[in-house]
Design an enzyme around this catalytic site. Structure first.
Site, PDB file in Angstrom:
ATOM      1  N   HIS A   1      89.822  69.530   3.995  1.00 12.91           N
ATOM      2  CA  HIS A   1      90.030  70.485   5.096  1.00 12.91           C
ATOM      3  C   HIS A   1      89.846  71.922   4.597  1.00 12.91           C
ATOM      4  O   HIS A   1      89.219  72.749   5.266  1.00 12.91           O
ATOM      5  CB  HIS A   1      91.441  70.336   5.668  1.00 12.91           C
ATOM      6  CG  HIS A   1      91.698  69.044   6.391  1.00 12.91           C
ATOM      7  ND1 HIS A   1      92.791  68.251   6.143  1.00 12.91           N
ATOM      8  CD2 HIS A   1      91.003  68.415   7.386  1.00 12.91           C
ATOM      9  CE1 HIS A   1      92.769  67.198   6.944  1.00 12.91           C
ATOM     10  NE2 HIS A   1      91.691  67.264   7.701  1.00 12.91           N
TER      11      HIS A   1
ATOM     12  N   LYS B   1     100.936  58.461  15.337  1.00 14.46           N
ATOM     13  CA  LYS B   1     102.201  57.896  15.835  1.00 14.46           C
ATOM     14  C   LYS B   1     103.349  58.043  14.843  1.00 14.46           C
ATOM     15  O   LYS B   1     104.449  58.372  15.216  1.00 14.46           O
ATOM     16  CB  LYS B   1     101.996  56.428  16.209  1.00 14.46           C
ATOM     17  CG  LYS B   1     101.360  56.325  17.576  1.00 14.46           C
ATOM     18  CD  LYS B   1     101.308  54.902  18.082  1.00 14.46           C
ATOM     19  CE  LYS B   1     100.485  54.858  19.357  1.00 14.46           C
ATOM     20  NZ  LYS B   1      99.672  53.664  19.450  1.00 14.46           N
TER      21      LYS B   1
ATOM     22  N   SER C   1      92.940  62.398   5.393  1.00 15.29           N
ATOM     23  CA  SER C   1      94.410  62.435   5.398  1.00 15.29           C
ATOM     24  C   SER C   1      94.954  61.021   5.273  1.00 15.29           C
ATOM     25  O   SER C   1      95.981  60.799   4.621  1.00 15.29           O
ATOM     26  CB  SER C   1      94.923  63.068   6.691  1.00 15.29           C
ATOM     27  OG  SER C   1      94.534  64.407   6.758  1.00 15.29           O
TER      28      SER C   1
END
Ligand code: ADP
Length: 160
Positions: free
Chosen positions: A17, A41, A128
């Site tokens: 990133h 989630k 990630s």
């Protein structure tokens, strides 16, 4: 002033990133890293923690802001008067995922361009979710994430 948004989950913010952000800063005047509230989630970090870690990881960069966001990115971009969305492409399957999203955003906001950047080849495997997997199984992620993120992961591990 050309403002671009760099939207994502950033759970956590990785060296991939950061690489994309640094490349995009060569082209845009200001970039807001826009942290999605709702996408994962079971996130490792809350959206507030993710924002704080991105701020700490980009402290050496000028012209970067960080903000949480929930809803339609095209509408948010209109409200922020942003001219572009920044996304990263690692491999061809990223393109398959990104293209319909970019076209849907163009449908909602025709003046908003999605601009794709390729990371350094060192980071084409990095995501990630790979960082989360390595971390959950006790592996070392210190080369894969900026220092503040590595430190926060260590703290999480010692609190578990
Ligand atoms: P999202 O859930 O929106 O995909 P991510 O935080 O996973 O959010 O990713 C945000 C953007 O950064 C996406 O465009 C993704 O392709 C890109 N990205 C993630 N990791 C890398 C990497 N290692 N190299 C280049 N781009 C990356």
């Amino acid at each position: 002033m050309r403002l671009a948004l760099f939207p994502g989950s950033f759970d956590p913010f990785t060296c991939g990133h950061l690489d994309i952000l640094e490349r995009a800063l060569r082209i845009f005047d200001e970039i807001e890293v826009t942290v999605a509230v709702n996408s994962n989630k079971v996130p490792i970090f809350s959206v507030e923690e993710r924002c704080a870690l991105i701020e700490a990881s980009t402290i050496h960069l000028q012209r970067v802001a960080v903000a949480p966001f929930e809803g339609l990115i095209a509408e948010y971009a209109r409200k922020r008067d942003a001219s572009a969305l920044i996304r990263g492409l690692r491999q061809t399957n990223d393109f398959e995922y990104e293209q319909p999203m970019a076209l849907a955003n163009r449908h909602l906001h025709p003046e908003l361009e999605t601009v794709f950047f390729l990371p350094s080849s060192d980071f084409t495997f990095l995501s990630s979710s790979i960082v989360r997997d390595i971390f959950r199984w006790g592996g070392d992620v210190s080369d894969l994430v900026p220092e503040p993120v590595g430190a926060a992961l260590q703290t999480k591990r010692s609190n578990e």
